[in-house]
Design an enzyme around this catalytic site. Structure first.
Site, mmCIF file in Angstrom:
data_model
loop_
_atom_site.group_PDB
_atom_site.id
_atom_site.type_symbol
_atom_site.label_atom_id
_atom_site.label_comp_id
_atom_site.label_asym_id
_atom_site.label_seq_id
_atom_site.Cartn_x
_atom_site.Cartn_y
_atom_site.Cartn_z
ATOM 1 N N LYS A 13 -8.574 0.702 -0.493
ATOM 2 C CA LYS A 13 -7.908 -0.495 0.046
ATOM 3 C C LYS A 13 -8.710 -1.117 1.192
ATOM 4 O O LYS A 13 -8.918 -2.322 1.213
ATOM 5 C CB LYS A 13 -6.501 -0.148 0.573
ATOM 6 C CG LYS A 13 -5.525 0.316 -0.483
ATOM 7 C CD LYS A 13 -4.111 0.434 0.069
ATOM 8 C CE LYS A 13 -3.964 1.460 1.179
ATOM 9 N NZ LYS A 13 -4.213 2.862 0.762
ATOM 10 N N ARG A 88 5.075 0.048 3.761
ATOM 11 C CA ARG A 88 4.936 1.371 3.159
ATOM 12 C C ARG A 88 6.282 2.015 2.868
ATOM 13 O O ARG A 88 6.310 3.125 2.337
ATOM 14 C CB ARG A 88 4.183 2.282 4.123
ATOM 15 C CG ARG A 88 2.691 2.460 3.809
ATOM 16 C CD ARG A 88 2.114 3.198 4.985
ATOM 17 N NE ARG A 88 1.025 4.060 4.736
ATOM 18 C CZ ARG A 88 -0.252 3.770 5.027
ATOM 19 N NH1 ARG A 88 -0.586 2.577 5.435
ATOM 20 N NH2 ARG A 88 -1.175 4.670 4.871
ATOM 21 N N ARG A 127 -15.312 11.100 2.017
ATOM 22 C CA ARG A 127 -15.306 9.829 2.765
ATOM 23 C C ARG A 127 -15.718 10.050 4.224
ATOM 24 O O ARG A 127 -15.248 10.967 4.883
ATOM 25 C CB ARG A 127 -13.897 9.216 2.720
ATOM 26 C CG ARG A 127 -13.765 7.981 3.585
ATOM 27 C CD ARG A 127 -12.586 7.132 3.194
ATOM 28 N NE ARG A 127 -11.299 7.697 3.590
ATOM 29 C CZ ARG A 127 -10.142 7.095 3.338
ATOM 30 N NH1 ARG A 127 -10.112 5.959 2.669
ATOM 31 N NH2 ARG A 127 -9.017 7.641 3.716
ATOM 32 N N ARG A 159 -12.662 11.024 9.108
ATOM 33 C CA ARG A 159 -11.417 10.671 9.790
ATOM 34 C C ARG A 159 -10.604 11.930 9.989
ATOM 35 O O ARG A 159 -10.522 12.756 9.068
ATOM 36 C CB ARG A 159 -10.612 9.696 8.911
ATOM 37 C CG ARG A 159 -10.640 8.287 9.389
ATOM 38 C CD ARG A 159 -10.029 7.342 8.390
ATOM 39 N NE ARG A 159 -8.620 7.579 8.112
ATOM 40 C CZ ARG A 159 -7.856 6.775 7.378
ATOM 41 N NH1 ARG A 159 -8.372 5.677 6.852
ATOM 42 N NH2 ARG A 159 -6.590 7.052 7.148
ATOM 43 N N ARG A 170 -0.277 13.145 3.243
ATOM 44 C CA ARG A 170 -0.322 11.685 3.076
ATOM 45 C C ARG A 170 -0.020 11.297 1.627
ATOM 46 O O ARG A 170 0.642 10.290 1.369
ATOM 47 C CB ARG A 170 -1.688 11.143 3.523
ATOM 48 C CG ARG A 170 -1.859 11.228 5.043
ATOM 49 C CD ARG A 170 -3.296 11.024 5.458
ATOM 50 N NE ARG A 170 -3.811 9.718 5.107
ATOM 51 C CZ ARG A 170 -5.097 9.457 4.884
ATOM 52 N NH1 ARG A 170 -5.997 10.420 4.959
ATOM 53 N NH2 ARG A 170 -5.477 8.249 4.581
HETATM 54 P P1 AMP Z 1 -4.136 4.164 6.691
HETATM 55 O O1 AMP Z 1 -5.411 3.912 7.402
HETATM 56 O O2 AMP Z 1 -3.518 2.922 6.111
HETATM 57 O O3 AMP Z 1 -4.237 5.289 5.684
HETATM 58 O O4 AMP Z 1 -3.086 4.666 7.809
HETATM 59 C C1 AMP Z 1 -3.340 5.809 8.595
HETATM 60 C C2 AMP Z 1 -2.062 6.306 9.252
HETATM 61 O O5 AMP Z 1 -1.519 5.272 10.093
HETATM 62 C C3 AMP Z 1 -0.935 6.665 8.296
HETATM 63 O O6 AMP Z 1 -1.061 7.978 7.761
HETATM 64 C C4 AMP Z 1 0.278 6.517 9.217
HETATM 65 O O7 AMP Z 1 0.384 7.618 10.109
HETATM 66 C C5 AMP Z 1 -0.091 5.297 10.037
HETATM 67 N N1 AMP Z 1 0.350 4.044 9.363
HETATM 68 C C6 AMP Z 1 -0.446 3.032 8.898
HETATM 69 N N2 AMP Z 1 0.290 2.056 8.345
HETATM 70 C C7 AMP Z 1 1.575 2.449 8.456
HETATM 71 C C8 AMP Z 1 2.819 1.885 8.052
HETATM 72 N N3 AMP Z 1 2.885 0.708 7.399
HETATM 73 N N4 AMP Z 1 3.963 2.574 8.329
HETATM 74 C C9 AMP Z 1 3.927 3.750 8.982
HETATM 75 N N5 AMP Z 1 2.790 4.360 9.366
HETATM 76 C C10 AMP Z 1 1.617 3.721 9.116
#
Ligand code: AMP
Length: 216
Positions: A13, A88, A127, A159, A170
Protein backbone atom coordinates in the site's frame (compact mmCIF):
# COMPACT_ATOMS: atom_id res chain seq x y z
CA UNK A 1 -10.19 12.02 -6.60
CA UNK A 2 -11.08 10.95 -3.06
CA UNK A 3 -9.53 7.55 -2.63
CA UNK A 4 -8.87 4.92 0.03
CA UNK A 5 -6.26 2.21 -0.40
CA UNK A 6 -6.85 -1.01 1.54
CA UNK A 7 -5.07 -4.33 1.86
CA UNK A 8 -3.28 -6.47 4.44
CA UNK A 9 0.01 -5.34 5.95
CA UNK A 10 2.76 -5.97 3.40
CA UNK A 11 0.44 -5.71 0.38
CA UNK A 12 2.45 -2.75 -0.97
CA UNK A 13 0.00 0.00 0.00
CA UNK A 14 2.68 2.52 1.01
CA UNK A 15 4.81 1.99 -2.11
CA UNK A 16 1.87 2.15 -4.50
CA UNK A 17 0.24 5.06 -2.66
CA UNK A 18 3.40 7.16 -3.05
CA UNK A 19 3.43 6.52 -6.80
CA UNK A 20 -0.32 7.06 -7.23
CA UNK A 21 -0.18 10.26 -5.23
CA UNK A 22 2.46 11.63 -7.61
CA UNK A 23 0.67 10.40 -10.74
CA UNK A 24 -2.77 11.68 -9.72
CA UNK A 25 -1.67 14.87 -7.96
CA UNK A 26 -3.39 14.15 -4.65
CA UNK A 27 -1.74 14.08 -1.20
CA UNK A 28 -0.84 10.66 0.22
CA UNK A 29 -2.18 10.40 3.75
CA UNK A 30 -0.79 7.40 5.62
CA UNK A 31 -2.02 7.17 9.20
CA UNK A 32 0.81 4.70 9.96
CA UNK A 33 3.41 7.24 8.70
CA UNK A 34 1.72 9.98 10.73
CA UNK A 35 1.89 7.91 13.92
CA UNK A 36 5.51 6.90 13.27
CA UNK A 37 6.37 10.59 12.81
CA UNK A 38 4.70 11.43 16.13
CA UNK A 39 6.67 8.61 17.81
CA UNK A 40 9.93 9.85 16.26
CA UNK A 41 9.30 13.39 17.47
CA UNK A 42 8.11 12.08 20.89
CA UNK A 43 4.95 14.24 20.81
CA UNK A 44 2.21 13.52 23.41
CA UNK A 45 0.29 11.59 20.70
CA UNK A 46 3.46 9.71 19.77
CA UNK A 47 4.03 8.66 23.38
CA UNK A 48 0.43 7.37 23.53
CA UNK A 49 0.70 5.60 20.14
CA UNK A 50 4.04 3.87 20.75
CA UNK A 51 2.72 0.94 22.80
CA UNK A 52 0.00 0.18 20.23
CA UNK A 53 2.49 0.23 17.37
CA UNK A 54 4.93 -1.98 19.28
CA UNK A 55 2.21 -4.59 19.85
CA UNK A 56 0.75 -4.37 16.33
CA UNK A 57 -2.59 -3.24 17.78
CA UNK A 58 -4.91 -0.54 16.48
CA UNK A 59 -4.85 2.91 18.03
CA UNK A 60 -8.29 3.83 19.44
CA UNK A 61 -10.77 4.92 16.76
CA UNK A 62 -11.46 8.38 18.17
CA UNK A 63 -7.74 9.27 18.27
CA UNK A 64 -7.21 8.21 14.64
CA UNK A 65 -10.43 9.83 13.42
CA UNK A 66 -9.56 13.20 15.01
CA UNK A 67 -6.10 13.12 13.44
CA UNK A 68 -7.55 12.31 9.98
CA UNK A 69 -10.31 14.94 10.30
CA UNK A 70 -7.67 17.56 11.00
CA UNK A 71 -5.47 16.42 8.10
CA UNK A 72 -8.37 16.36 5.61
CA UNK A 73 -9.33 19.91 6.58
CA UNK A 74 -5.95 21.16 5.26
CA UNK A 75 -5.83 23.17 2.07
CA UNK A 76 -4.00 20.51 0.02
CA UNK A 77 -6.82 17.96 0.58
CA UNK A 78 -9.67 20.10 -0.69
CA UNK A 79 -9.44 18.82 -4.29
CA UNK A 80 -8.75 15.18 -3.36
CA UNK A 81 -6.61 12.81 -1.34
CA UNK A 82 -5.40 9.24 -1.13
CA UNK A 83 -5.90 7.64 2.28
CA UNK A 84 -3.57 4.73 3.07
CA UNK A 85 -4.31 2.64 6.17
CA UNK A 86 -7.50 4.47 7.14
CA UNK A 87 -10.26 3.46 7.77
CA UNK A 88 -9.41 0.17 9.46
CA UNK A 89 -12.58 -0.53 11.50
CA UNK A 90 -16.32 -0.12 10.89
CA UNK A 91 -16.28 2.73 13.45
CA UNK A 92 -13.60 4.50 11.40
CA UNK A 93 -15.78 4.11 8.27
CA UNK A 94 -18.57 5.89 10.14
CA UNK A 95 -16.16 8.60 11.31
CA UNK A 96 -15.00 9.12 7.73
CA UNK A 97 -18.62 9.19 6.52
CA UNK A 98 -19.21 12.07 8.96
CA UNK A 99 -16.07 13.94 7.85
CA UNK A 100 -17.08 13.59 4.18
CA UNK A 101 -20.64 14.73 4.92
CA UNK A 102 -19.31 17.84 6.71
CA UNK A 103 -17.27 18.77 3.64
CA UNK A 104 -19.99 17.74 1.15
CA UNK A 105 -17.61 15.19 -0.42
CA UNK A 106 -18.17 11.71 -1.91
CA UNK A 107 -15.70 8.84 -2.11
CA UNK A 108 -14.44 8.21 -5.67
CA UNK A 109 -13.37 4.61 -4.99
CA UNK A 110 -11.89 2.23 -2.43
CA UNK A 111 -8.97 0.29 -3.88
CA UNK A 112 -8.17 -3.12 -2.41
CA UNK A 113 -4.71 -4.59 -3.01
CA UNK A 114 -5.15 -8.35 -2.85
CA UNK A 115 -2.10 -10.40 -1.84
CA UNK A 116 -2.26 -13.91 -0.31
CA UNK A 117 -1.22 -14.13 3.35
CA UNK A 118 1.77 -16.42 2.67
CA UNK A 119 3.17 -13.82 0.28
CA UNK A 120 2.69 -10.84 2.60
CA UNK A 121 4.46 -12.74 5.41
CA UNK A 122 7.44 -13.36 3.12
CA UNK A 123 7.45 -9.75 1.87
CA UNK A 124 7.36 -8.29 5.38
CA UNK A 125 10.22 -10.54 6.55
CA UNK A 126 12.52 -9.00 3.94
CA UNK A 127 11.08 -5.46 4.01
CA UNK A 128 13.41 -2.65 5.04
CA UNK A 129 12.45 1.01 5.27
CA UNK A 130 14.71 4.02 4.76
CA UNK A 131 15.39 5.86 8.01
CA UNK A 132 15.81 9.06 5.99
CA UNK A 133 12.85 9.24 3.57
CA UNK A 134 10.62 6.25 4.38
CA UNK A 135 11.09 4.59 0.97
CA UNK A 136 10.72 0.81 1.01
CA UNK A 137 13.69 -1.42 0.23
CA UNK A 138 14.68 -5.05 0.69
CA UNK A 139 16.92 -6.84 3.18
CA UNK A 140 20.40 -7.67 1.84
CA UNK A 141 21.03 -11.26 0.72
CA UNK A 142 22.83 -13.38 3.33
CA UNK A 143 26.50 -12.48 3.54
CA UNK A 144 26.21 -9.21 1.59
CA UNK A 145 26.45 -5.66 2.95
CA UNK A 146 23.18 -3.68 3.15
CA UNK A 147 22.61 -1.34 0.19
CA UNK A 148 21.70 2.28 0.92
CA UNK A 149 18.26 3.65 -0.01
CA UNK A 150 18.00 4.06 -3.80
CA UNK A 151 15.94 7.25 -3.36
CA UNK A 152 18.08 9.25 -0.89
CA UNK A 153 21.11 7.16 0.12
CA UNK A 154 19.76 6.78 3.69
CA UNK A 155 20.11 3.72 5.90
CA UNK A 156 17.59 0.89 5.41
CA UNK A 157 16.18 -0.57 8.65
CA UNK A 158 13.58 -3.13 9.67
CA UNK A 159 10.40 -1.51 11.02
CA UNK A 160 9.99 -2.44 14.70
CA UNK A 161 6.51 -3.80 13.96
CA UNK A 162 7.77 -5.95 11.05
CA UNK A 163 9.22 -8.46 13.54
CA UNK A 164 7.56 -11.86 13.11
CA UNK A 165 5.59 -11.92 16.38
CA UNK A 166 4.17 -8.43 15.75
CA UNK A 167 3.35 -9.27 12.13
CA UNK A 168 1.23 -12.22 13.28
CA UNK A 169 -0.79 -9.85 15.49
CA UNK A 170 -1.15 -7.26 12.69
CA UNK A 171 -2.48 -9.92 10.31
CA UNK A 172 -4.95 -11.12 12.94
CA UNK A 173 -6.12 -7.53 13.50
CA UNK A 174 -6.52 -7.12 9.73
CA UNK A 175 -8.59 -10.32 9.42
CA UNK A 176 -10.79 -9.55 12.41
CA UNK A 177 -11.22 -5.78 12.37
CA UNK A 178 -10.43 -4.49 8.87
CA UNK A 179 -11.53 -7.26 6.49
CA UNK A 180 -15.22 -6.70 7.44
CA UNK A 181 -14.95 -3.27 5.78
CA UNK A 182 -14.72 -4.97 2.41
CA UNK A 183 -18.34 -6.12 2.63
CA UNK A 184 -19.44 -2.60 3.59
CA UNK A 185 -17.67 -1.02 0.63
CA UNK A 186 -18.69 -3.80 -1.76
CA UNK A 187 -22.29 -3.19 -0.83
CA UNK A 188 -21.83 0.52 -1.50
CA UNK A 189 -20.33 -0.43 -4.90
CA UNK A 190 -17.13 1.45 -4.12
CA UNK A 191 -14.73 -1.48 -3.85
CA UNK A 192 -12.27 -2.00 -6.69
CA UNK A 193 -10.25 -5.21 -6.28
CA UNK A 194 -6.72 -5.17 -7.67
CA UNK A 195 -4.38 -8.15 -7.95
CA UNK A 196 -1.41 -7.05 -5.82
CA UNK A 197 0.90 -9.90 -6.91
CA UNK A 198 3.55 -8.98 -9.46
CA UNK A 199 6.25 -6.37 -9.90
CA UNK A 200 5.76 -2.90 -8.48
CA UNK A 201 5.29 -1.57 -12.02
CA UNK A 202 2.72 -4.24 -12.93
CA UNK A 203 0.61 -3.54 -9.85
CA UNK A 204 0.92 0.21 -10.43
CA UNK A 205 -0.31 -0.27 -14.01
CA UNK A 206 -3.36 -2.18 -12.74
CA UNK A 207 -4.14 0.57 -10.22
CA UNK A 208 -3.83 3.26 -12.88
CA UNK A 209 -6.14 1.39 -15.28
CA UNK A 210 -8.66 0.86 -12.50
CA UNK A 211 -8.60 4.58 -11.65
CA UNK A 212 -9.00 5.48 -15.33
CA UNK A 213 -12.17 3.37 -15.34
CA UNK A 214 -13.42 5.06 -12.14
CA UNK A 215 -12.78 8.52 -13.62
CA UNK A 216 -14.41 7.66 -16.99
P1 AMP B 1 0.67 0.88 8.88
O1 AMP B 1 1.93 1.60 8.57
O2 AMP B 1 -0.51 1.38 8.10
O3 AMP B 1 0.83 -0.62 8.81
O4 AMP B 1 0.32 1.22 10.42
C1 AMP B 1 1.23 0.92 11.46
C2 AMP B 1 0.52 0.94 12.81
O5 AMP B 1 -0.04 2.25 13.04
C3 AMP B 1 -0.65 -0.02 12.94
O6 AMP B 1 -0.25 -1.34 13.28
C4 AMP B 1 -1.45 0.66 14.06
O7 AMP B 1 -0.84 0.45 15.33
C5 AMP B 1 -1.29 2.13 13.72
N1 AMP B 1 -2.35 2.58 12.78
C6 AMP B 1 -2.19 3.05 11.51
N2 AMP B 1 -3.37 3.36 10.95
C7 AMP B 1 -4.30 3.09 11.88
C8 AMP B 1 -5.72 3.18 11.91
N3 AMP B 1 -6.43 3.61 10.85
N4 AMP B 1 -6.37 2.81 13.05
C9 AMP B 1 -5.70 2.39 14.14
N5 AMP B 1 -4.36 2.24 14.17
C10 AMP B 1 -3.66 2.60 13.06
Amino acid sequence: MRLELMGPPGAGKGTQARRLSGARGVPHISTGDMFREHVRKATPLGRKAQAYLDRGELIPDSVVADMVAQRLAAEDCQAGYLLDGFPRTPEQVRALDAILARHGWQRSAVLLLEVPEAEVVARIASRRVCAGCGAVGRAPRAGTAPDPCTACGGRLEQRADDREEVVRERLKVYREETAPLLAIYRQRQLLVEIDGVGTEAEVFGRLQSALDRVAA
